[in-house]
Scaffold this motif. Structure first.
Motif, PDB file in Angstrom:
ATOM      1  N   THR A  46     -23.447  18.046  -5.477  1.00 56.25           N
ATOM      2  CA  THR A  46     -24.934  18.590  -4.627  1.00 56.25           C
ATOM      3  C   THR A  46     -24.333  18.114  -3.428  1.00 56.25           C
ATOM      4  O   THR A  46     -23.513  17.101  -3.503  1.00 56.25           O
ATOM      5  N   GLU A  47     -24.697  18.515  -1.929  1.00 56.05           N
ATOM      6  CA  GLU A  47     -24.220  17.921  -0.705  1.00 56.05           C
ATOM      7  C   GLU A  47     -24.976  16.857  -0.609  1.00 56.05           C
ATOM      8  O   GLU A  47     -23.995  15.545  -0.361  1.00 56.05           O
ATOM      9  N   ASN A  48     -26.533  15.863  -1.576  1.00 54.05           N
ATOM     10  CA  ASN A  48     -26.717  15.054  -1.631  1.00 54.05           C
ATOM     11  C   ASN A  48     -27.298  14.022  -2.787  1.00 54.05           C
ATOM     12  O   ASN A  48     -28.202  13.084  -2.438  1.00 54.05           O
ATOM     13  N   LYS A  49     -26.542  15.126  -3.232  1.00 54.44           N
ATOM     14  CA  LYS A  49     -26.765  14.592  -5.258  1.00 54.44           C
ATOM     15  C   LYS A  49     -27.674  13.975  -5.523  1.00 54.44           C
ATOM     16  O   LYS A  49     -28.308  12.846  -5.924  1.00 54.44           O
ATOM     17  N   SER A  50     -28.782  15.473  -5.181  1.00 56.28           N
ATOM     18  CA  SER A  50     -30.014  15.484  -5.567  1.00 56.28           C
ATOM     19  C   SER A  50     -30.123  15.892  -6.951  1.00 56.28           C
ATOM     20  O   SER A  50     -30.648  15.577  -7.464  1.00 56.28           O
ATOM     21  N   ARG A  51     -28.498  16.213  -8.107  1.00 62.88           N
ATOM     22  CA  ARG A  51     -29.218  16.638  -9.201  1.00 62.88           C
ATOM     23  C   ARG A  51     -28.554  15.610  -9.956  1.00 62.88           C
ATOM     24  O   ARG A  51     -30.099  15.462 -10.512  1.00 62.88           O
ATOM     25  N   LEU A  52     -28.085  14.563 -10.182  1.00 59.59           N
ATOM     26  CA  LEU A  52     -27.906  13.148 -10.990  1.00 59.59           C
ATOM     27  C   LEU A  52     -28.547  12.141 -10.307  1.00 59.59           C
ATOM     28  O   LEU A  52     -28.772  11.681 -11.081  1.00 59.59           O
ATOM     29  N   GLY A  53     -28.806  12.541  -9.387  1.00 55.65           N
ATOM     30  CA  GLY A  53     -28.911  11.237  -8.543  1.00 55.65           C
ATOM     31  C   GLY A  53     -28.243  10.231  -7.238  1.00 55.65           C
ATOM     32  O   GLY A  53     -27.565   9.652  -8.186  1.00 55.65           O
ATOM     33  N   ALA A  54     -28.413   9.816  -6.907  1.00 53.26           N
ATOM     34  CA  ALA A  54     -27.297   8.887  -5.883  1.00 53.26           C
ATOM     35  C   ALA A  54     -27.579   7.479  -6.679  1.00 53.26           C
ATOM     36  O   ALA A  54     -26.311   7.088  -7.099  1.00 53.26           O
ATOM     37  N   ASN A  55     -28.627   6.817  -7.370  1.00 54.91           N
ATOM     38  CA  ASN A  55     -28.948   5.832  -8.080  1.00 54.91           C
ATOM     39  C   ASN A  55     -28.404   5.806  -9.525  1.00 54.91           C
ATOM     40  O   ASN A  55     -27.194   4.467  -9.690  1.00 54.91           O
ATOM     41  N   ALA A  56     -28.554   7.023 -10.189  1.00 56.41           N
ATOM     42  CA  ALA A  56     -27.137   7.129 -11.237  1.00 56.41           C
ATOM     43  C   ALA A  56     -26.803   6.737 -10.719  1.00 56.41           C
ATOM     44  O   ALA A  56     -24.982   6.090 -11.816  1.00 56.41           O
ATOM     45  N   ILE A  57     -25.311   7.940 -10.215  1.00 51.99           N
ATOM     46  CA  ILE A  57     -23.905   7.864  -9.505  1.00 51.99           C
ATOM     47  C   ILE A  57     -23.785   6.646  -9.035  1.00 51.99           C
ATOM     48  O   ILE A  57     -22.662   5.504  -9.532  1.00 51.99           O
ATOM     49  N   LEU A  58     -23.630   5.878  -8.120  1.00 51.93           N
ATOM     50  CA  LEU A  58     -23.573   4.995  -7.470  1.00 51.93           C
ATOM     51  C   LEU A  58     -23.895   3.105  -8.949  1.00 51.93           C
ATOM     52  O   LEU A  58     -23.410   2.721  -8.859  1.00 51.93           O
ATOM     53  N   GLY A  59     -24.819   3.430  -9.754  1.00 50.50           N
ATOM     54  CA  GLY A  59     -24.365   2.259 -11.110  1.00 50.50           C
ATOM     55  C   GLY A  59     -23.431   2.330 -11.762  1.00 50.50           C
ATOM     56  O   GLY A  59     -22.624   1.513 -11.785  1.00 50.50           O
ATOM     57  N   VAL A  60     -22.957   3.921 -11.616  1.00 47.79           N
ATOM     58  CA  VAL A  60     -21.869   3.740 -12.586  1.00 47.79           C
ATOM     59  C   VAL A  60     -20.395   3.401 -11.690  1.00 47.79           C
ATOM     60  O   VAL A  60     -19.493   2.602 -12.011  1.00 47.79           O
ATOM     61  N   SER A  61     -21.064   4.087 -10.134  1.00 48.76           N
ATOM     62  CA  SER A  61     -19.276   3.515  -9.148  1.00 48.76           C
ATOM     63  C   SER A  61     -19.088   2.233  -9.335  1.00 48.76           C
ATOM     64  O   SER A  61     -18.295   1.653  -9.263  1.00 48.76           O
ATOM     65  N   MET A  62     -20.243   0.857  -9.188  1.00 47.55           N
ATOM     66  CA  MET A  62     -20.019  -0.437  -8.878  1.00 47.55           C
ATOM     67  C   MET A  62     -20.256  -0.719 -10.058  1.00 47.55           C
ATOM     68  O   MET A  62     -19.095  -1.630 -10.479  1.00 47.55           O
ATOM     69  N   ALA A  63     -20.255  -0.544 -11.146  1.00 47.13           N
ATOM     70  CA  ALA A  63     -20.347  -0.781 -12.088  1.00 47.13           C
ATOM     71  C   ALA A  63     -18.512  -0.920 -12.688  1.00 47.13           C
ATOM     72  O   ALA A  63     -17.975  -2.008 -13.718  1.00 47.13           O
ATOM     73  N   ALA A  64     -17.894   0.610 -12.219  1.00 49.65           N
ATOM     74  CA  ALA A  64     -16.431   0.184 -13.025  1.00 49.65           C
ATOM     75  C   ALA A  64     -15.398   0.017 -11.629  1.00 49.65           C
ATOM     76  O   ALA A  64     -15.080  -0.778 -13.118  1.00 49.65           O
ATOM     77  N   ALA A  65     -16.147  -0.573 -11.097  1.00 51.85           N
ATOM     78  CA  ALA A  65     -15.810  -1.069 -10.175  1.00 51.85           C
ATOM     79  C   ALA A  65     -15.258  -2.856 -10.777  1.00 51.85           C
ATOM     80  O   ALA A  65     -14.179  -3.243 -10.340  1.00 51.85           O
ATOM     81  N   ARG A  66     -16.356  -3.355 -11.110  1.00 52.91           N
ATOM     82  CA  ARG A  66     -16.598  -4.862 -11.332  1.00 52.91           C
ATOM     83  C   ARG A  66     -15.905  -4.779 -12.872  1.00 52.91           C
ATOM     84  O   ARG A  66     -15.166  -5.816 -13.324  1.00 52.91           O
ATOM     85  N   LEU A  67     -15.752  -3.484 -13.400  1.00 50.95           N
ATOM     86  CA  LEU A  67     -15.500  -3.701 -14.844  1.00 50.95           C
ATOM     87  C   LEU A  67     -13.530  -3.798 -14.638  1.00 50.95           C
ATOM     88  O   LEU A  67     -12.841  -4.583 -15.596  1.00 50.95           O
ATOM     89  N   ALA A  68     -13.507  -3.381 -13.922  1.00 46.45           N
ATOM     90  CA  ALA A  68     -11.722  -2.963 -13.341  1.00 46.45           C
ATOM     91  C   ALA A  68     -11.054  -4.592 -13.087  1.00 46.45           C
ATOM     92  O   ALA A  68     -10.702  -4.718 -13.555  1.00 46.45           O
ATOM     93  N   SER A  69     -12.238  -4.800 -12.307  1.00 42.61           N
ATOM     94  CA  SER A  69     -11.597  -6.123 -11.746  1.00 42.61           C
ATOM     95  C   SER A  69     -11.708  -6.985 -12.463  1.00 42.61           C
ATOM     96  O   SER A  69     -11.160  -8.623 -12.875  1.00 42.61           O
ATOM     97  N   GLU A  70     -12.905  -7.232 -13.737  1.00 40.87           N
ATOM     98  CA  GLU A  70     -12.461  -8.065 -14.736  1.00 40.87           C
ATOM     99  C   GLU A  70     -11.216  -7.403 -15.364  1.00 40.87           C
ATOM    100  O   GLU A  70     -10.477  -8.593 -15.604  1.00 40.87           O
ATOM    101  N   CYS A  71     -11.010  -6.526 -16.306  1.00 42.72           N
ATOM    102  CA  CYS A  71      -9.374  -6.341 -16.578  1.00 42.72           C
ATOM    103  C   CYS A  71      -8.383  -6.509 -15.852  1.00 42.72           C
ATOM    104  O   CYS A  71      -7.743  -7.134 -16.210  1.00 42.72           O
ATOM    105  N   LYS A  72      -8.572  -6.497 -14.035  1.00 43.18           N
ATOM    106  CA  LYS A  72      -7.805  -6.762 -14.030  1.00 43.18           C
ATOM    107  C   LYS A  72      -7.843  -9.008 -13.446  1.00 43.18           C
ATOM    108  O   LYS A  72      -5.715  -8.882 -12.598  1.00 43.18           O
ATOM    109  N   LYS A  73      -8.537  -9.017 -13.977  1.00 44.73           N
ATOM    110  CA  LYS A  73      -8.397 -11.048 -13.657  1.00 44.73           C
ATOM    111  C   LYS A  73      -8.373 -11.065 -12.336  1.00 44.73           C
ATOM    112  O   LYS A  73      -7.877 -12.283 -12.051  1.00 44.73           O
TER     113      LYS A  73
END
Ligand code: PEP
Ligand code: MG
Length: 422
Positions: free
Chosen positions: A103-130
């Protein structure tokens, strides 16, 4: 290389409902690899722009309709398509979620659902890369210049964040002549406490109760009253050469359909522009955010021709590249307010920052009025090296978590730490 890939492979994504600084539910996402996990919590605005990505709430009576159980269910849908992906592949992860939402404005899944995953993925990546999150973000942004940002500190709260008669939303002090972030934090904290004394003496003890962003909310009606109090505090602290002032009127909130801006009295957009110029000449104002309603383009463009202060687009731009391109063409502002939950993924936030910088604009990373202990934005601002961050008053843990993270980053960088100039 193979090891890094294996270590960063997403094995599980969990989401839970936690509370934000206003006591409303919000989404926390935790992402797991084989032997690591990382989480992130999504913030939430009050004076939200009408063009922002969709924050999915449950409705109904539970939590006054503000529950996020639907968003949690959607994280389960997201999990199915992201399992097995490399957490370091931020773009692929974010693009997969954008495609899934469709959707244009992330109304199906919700920007809050999507952003939580996006930010947590970045944190996990930083952990993995030490590596610390700010370095991982710097790598994603291809930025070699880590920079501790100048904080924009909202010490008098008005508008929707306070509930009094003061219609402009944010009155900020900006320690733009400090030598380091730690000095900046000290200057702001001292000024904040001196302001507390001044307000208490003039208006009584209940006047130093604080608004949503930790700033005081005394019984004021005019911007001049707030600016006079703040100027007095800066002068008493002895920091008039080191601290400037910034405003976020959040003008969409006091605009009516007859093109009138309703502050302590009615202003046409022309009169409001004159008001801003007058205030900036009288007080040491270096930046004004959302001086006009989000779609009142002609007023932005007229002010840009006259103003000597920075003009920041928040509701105007909503961290959206389409609106940034159009605003740049029309010369509506010269700085982006970057709020990750306005657009919903880290990748799109970085694209918005890049596009703005390419246009010669400044970028100010920003918190929301509904915040949490998550200090992601401190790493984001340092990593992209944008030089400005808006993080409320140096009061309440939802705000100080951002200051404290920046203090730790500065310590960690040691002699390599550089503080931005404005
Ligand atoms: C803002 O308007 O810049 C702000 C931080 O407030 P909110 O999060 O309520 O939009
Ligand atoms: Mg704003």
């Amino acid at each position: 290389m193979g090891d890094i890939f294996l270590a960063c492979k997403i094995t599980k994504i969990k989401a839970r409902e936690v509370l934000d600084s206003r006591g409303n539910p919000t989404v926390e996402v935790q992402i797991f690899s084989k032997d690591k996990n990382a989480s992130a919590i999504v913030p939430s605005g009050a004076s939200t722009g009408i063009h922002e990505a969709h924050e999915l709430r449950d409705g109904g009576s539970r939590y006054m309709g503000k529950g996020v159980q639907k968003a949690l269910k959607n994280v389960k849908i997201i999990e199915k398509s992201l399992k097995g992906m490399d957490a370091c592949a931020q773009k692929e992860i974010d693009n997969a979620m954008i495609a899934l939402d469709n959707t244009e404005n992330k109304s199906r899944l919700g920007a809050n659902a999507i952003l939580g995953v996006s930010m947590a993925a970045a944190r996990l990546a930083s952990e993995c890369k030490k590596m610390p999150l700010y370095k991982h973000i710097a790598a994603l942004y291809k930025n070699k210049r880590l920079l501790l940002p100048v904080p924009f500190c909202n010490i008098i709260n008005g508008g929707k964040h306070a509930g009094g008669k003061l219609r402009m939303q944010e009155f900020m002090v900006v320690p733009n002549r400090a030598k380091s972030f730690s000095e900046a934090a000290q200057l702001v904290s001292e000024t904040y406490h001196i302001l507390k004394g001044i307000i208490e003496k003039k208006y009584g003890k209940s006047a130093v109760n604080v608004g949503d962003e930790g700033g005081f909310a005394p019984p004021l009606t005019k911007a001049e009253e707030a600016l006079t109090l703040i100027t007095k505090a800066i002068n008493e602290a002895g920091y008039e050469k080191k601290i400037s002032i910034a405003l976020d009127p959040a003008a969409s909130e006091f605009y009516n359909k007859n093109s009138i801006y309703l502050l302590h009295k009615q202003f046409t957009s022309e009169k409001l522009a004159e008001h801003y110029i007058r205030l900036s000449n009288k007080y040491n104002i270096i930046s004004i955010e959302d001086p006009f309603e989000q779609d009142d383009f002609s007023s932005f463009s007229a002010l840009m021709k006259k103003a000597r202060f920075q003009i920041v687009g928040d509701d105007l731009l909503v961290t959206n590249t389409k609106r940034i391109i159009s605003a740049a063409e029309k010369r509506l502002c010269n700085a982006l307010l970057l709020k990750v939950n306005q657009i919903g993924t880290l990748t799109e936030s970085l694209a918005a920052a890049r596009l703005s910088m390419d246009h010669g604009w400044k970028v100010m990373v920003s918190h929301r009025s509904g915040e949490t202990e998550d200090s992601f934005i401190s790493d984001l601002a340092s990593g992209i090296g944008c030089g400005q961050i808006k993080l409320g008053a140096p009061c309440r843990s939802d705000r100080t978590s951002k200051y404290n993270r920046l203090l730790r980053i500065e310590e960690e960088l040691g002699s390599k730490a550089r503080y931005a100039r404005f």
